[in-house]
Scaffold this active site. Structure first.
Site, mmCIF file in Angstrom:
data_model
loop_
_atom_site.group_PDB
_atom_site.id
_atom_site.type_symbol
_atom_site.label_atom_id
_atom_site.label_comp_id
_atom_site.label_asym_id
_atom_site.label_seq_id
_atom_site.Cartn_x
_atom_site.Cartn_y
_atom_site.Cartn_z
ATOM 1 N N ILE A 114 8.000 -6.945 -1.816
ATOM 2 C CA ILE A 114 8.151 -7.608 -3.114
ATOM 3 C C ILE A 114 6.936 -7.320 -3.999
ATOM 4 O O ILE A 114 5.849 -7.069 -3.487
ATOM 5 C CB ILE A 114 8.361 -9.136 -2.917
ATOM 6 C CG1 ILE A 114 8.674 -9.849 -4.247
ATOM 7 C CG2 ILE A 114 7.191 -9.785 -2.195
ATOM 8 C CD1 ILE A 114 9.174 -11.284 -4.073
ATOM 9 N N CYS A 115 7.156 -7.304 -5.319
ATOM 10 C CA CYS A 115 6.078 -7.269 -6.324
ATOM 11 C C CYS A 115 5.366 -5.909 -6.322
ATOM 12 O O CYS A 115 5.972 -4.900 -6.668
ATOM 13 C CB CYS A 115 5.127 -8.431 -6.061
ATOM 14 S SG CYS A 115 4.020 -8.816 -7.435
ATOM 15 N N ALA A 116 4.101 -5.841 -5.944
ATOM 16 C CA ALA A 116 3.381 -4.564 -5.887
ATOM 17 C C ALA A 116 3.730 -3.771 -4.632
ATOM 18 O O ALA A 116 3.597 -2.534 -4.606
ATOM 19 C CB ALA A 116 1.872 -4.820 -5.923
ATOM 20 N N HIS A 136 7.542 -5.196 -9.219
ATOM 21 C CA HIS A 136 7.039 -5.910 -10.392
ATOM 22 C C HIS A 136 7.150 -4.991 -11.622
ATOM 23 O O HIS A 136 6.811 -3.806 -11.534
ATOM 24 C CB HIS A 136 5.585 -6.344 -10.192
ATOM 25 C CG HIS A 136 5.149 -7.353 -11.200
ATOM 26 N ND1 HIS A 136 4.660 -7.009 -12.441
ATOM 27 C CD2 HIS A 136 5.169 -8.697 -11.164
ATOM 28 C CE1 HIS A 136 4.387 -8.112 -13.122
ATOM 29 N NE2 HIS A 136 4.676 -9.154 -12.370
ATOM 30 N N SER A 162 12.042 -6.618 -4.106
ATOM 31 C CA SER A 162 12.148 -7.653 -5.136
ATOM 32 C C SER A 162 10.928 -7.602 -6.063
ATOM 33 O O SER A 162 10.087 -6.717 -5.920
ATOM 34 C CB SER A 162 12.332 -9.027 -4.479
ATOM 35 O OG SER A 162 12.598 -10.023 -5.442
#
Lengths: 202, 202
Positions: A114-116, A136, A162
């Protein structure tokens, strides 16, 4: 049957993302191992450091269950990577985690980020090639080795990705659905007051 | 100017709720003190216990910044209580926290609670009387000293309440809006990929 899940964390890991994954999967009955990853450049933790203590991206202090080195010979039903910087870079630079992730892909077992972490960890180790994925928005221009999608959660075979803290519960519930089925995930999501399943909007 | 926020945690505190409050308010620039509350019946922590270590409701181990006793003479711009059981009961039974909460109300300064905490802590200490409030649906039948509402987040003057882990980011962003204004909260919510402001649906 209980599923075993590995959640590696390090200094600078995004704490909402880490804790949403850990908490939600434990609600489903998974055996979650929270593994401390040493900062980049260190093969092991400094002997003077409090064992297993990780300081997350907004200063939350978390105690892991094991070091990543202690996990290297285990087999997991899922490896799920929280984002946050420089946490994701530390995860990227862990040889033990790299080996675990590559074995996971080769065996066709689920891995998630998720994200980075989709860009900084999975793409870096060639674990996104040819798959649809998200991350992200600030890192989306660098997501060039996958088919970039703006959905809040993307499932591409064994690879689930995500976007950020605000999508972390939806991401974790999707992981529950992958391991335990949709009915279980809906049940847990309802008890948590989650707005889920996620829509397609970013 | 920086705002000072107190987030008390204890064994059995819901970790998603705690970490969403801490992380989101620190993103806004608040000075957040995470205070460890001893288990009910103990005035202080067992001397043999690892100082400040709290084991949250799904086993996440968190290290607080201070004990609640060390916070008792401080003045906070906001006191925000995570839920989770038996965490909320431990918060309820802390004399130091009770005094801080009552001072907060008397001075008209904001106080907030999510999940079990609106009923188990705020209502117990008569801090909801005559106000609109919400809580986790499983405790709603006990919310009899306030005007119960099903919204995901309720702002009633200085008292802000919410429902569970899945509403924790919306709750935390509402706290940011109260302390720093809506523009700041929108900015942080966007960076976190939060779906916010919340709708009225439960």
């Amino acid at each position: 049957m209980s599923k075993c899940v590995l959640v590696p964390i390090s200094d600078g890991t995004e704490e909402i993302e880490a804790v949403c994954i850990i908490d939600t999967l434990r609600r489903a009955g998974a055996i979650v191992t929270v593994a401390a990853v040493p900062p980049s450049g260190a093969d092991n933790f400094d002997a003077e450091r409090v064992p297993l203590l990780v300081t997350a991206s907004r200063g939350t202090k978390l105690i892991a269950d094991k070091t990543i080195a202690e996990c290297q010979d285990e087999v997991y039903d899922l490896i799920a990577l929280p984002g946050g910087m420089p946490g994701a870079e530390h995860l990227r630079d862990s040889k033990a985690l790299e080996v675990l992730l590559k074995k996971q892909q080769q065996a066709g077992r689920p891995y998630a980020a998720i994200c980075a972490a989709p860009v900084v960890v999975l793409q870096y180790h060639n674990l996104l090639q040819g798959l649809t994925a998200t991350c992200h928005p600030s890192l989306a221009p660098q997501l060039d080795n996958a088919v970039a999608v703006n959905s809040r959660v993307v499932v591409a075979g064994p690879c689930i990705t995500s976007r950020g803290p605000g999508t972390a519960i939806e991401f974790a519930l999707t992981l529950v659905a992958e391991l335990y089925g949709m009915e279980k995930a809906m049940q847990i999501g309802d008890a948590m007051l989650a707005v889920w399943p996620a829509g397609d909007e970013a």
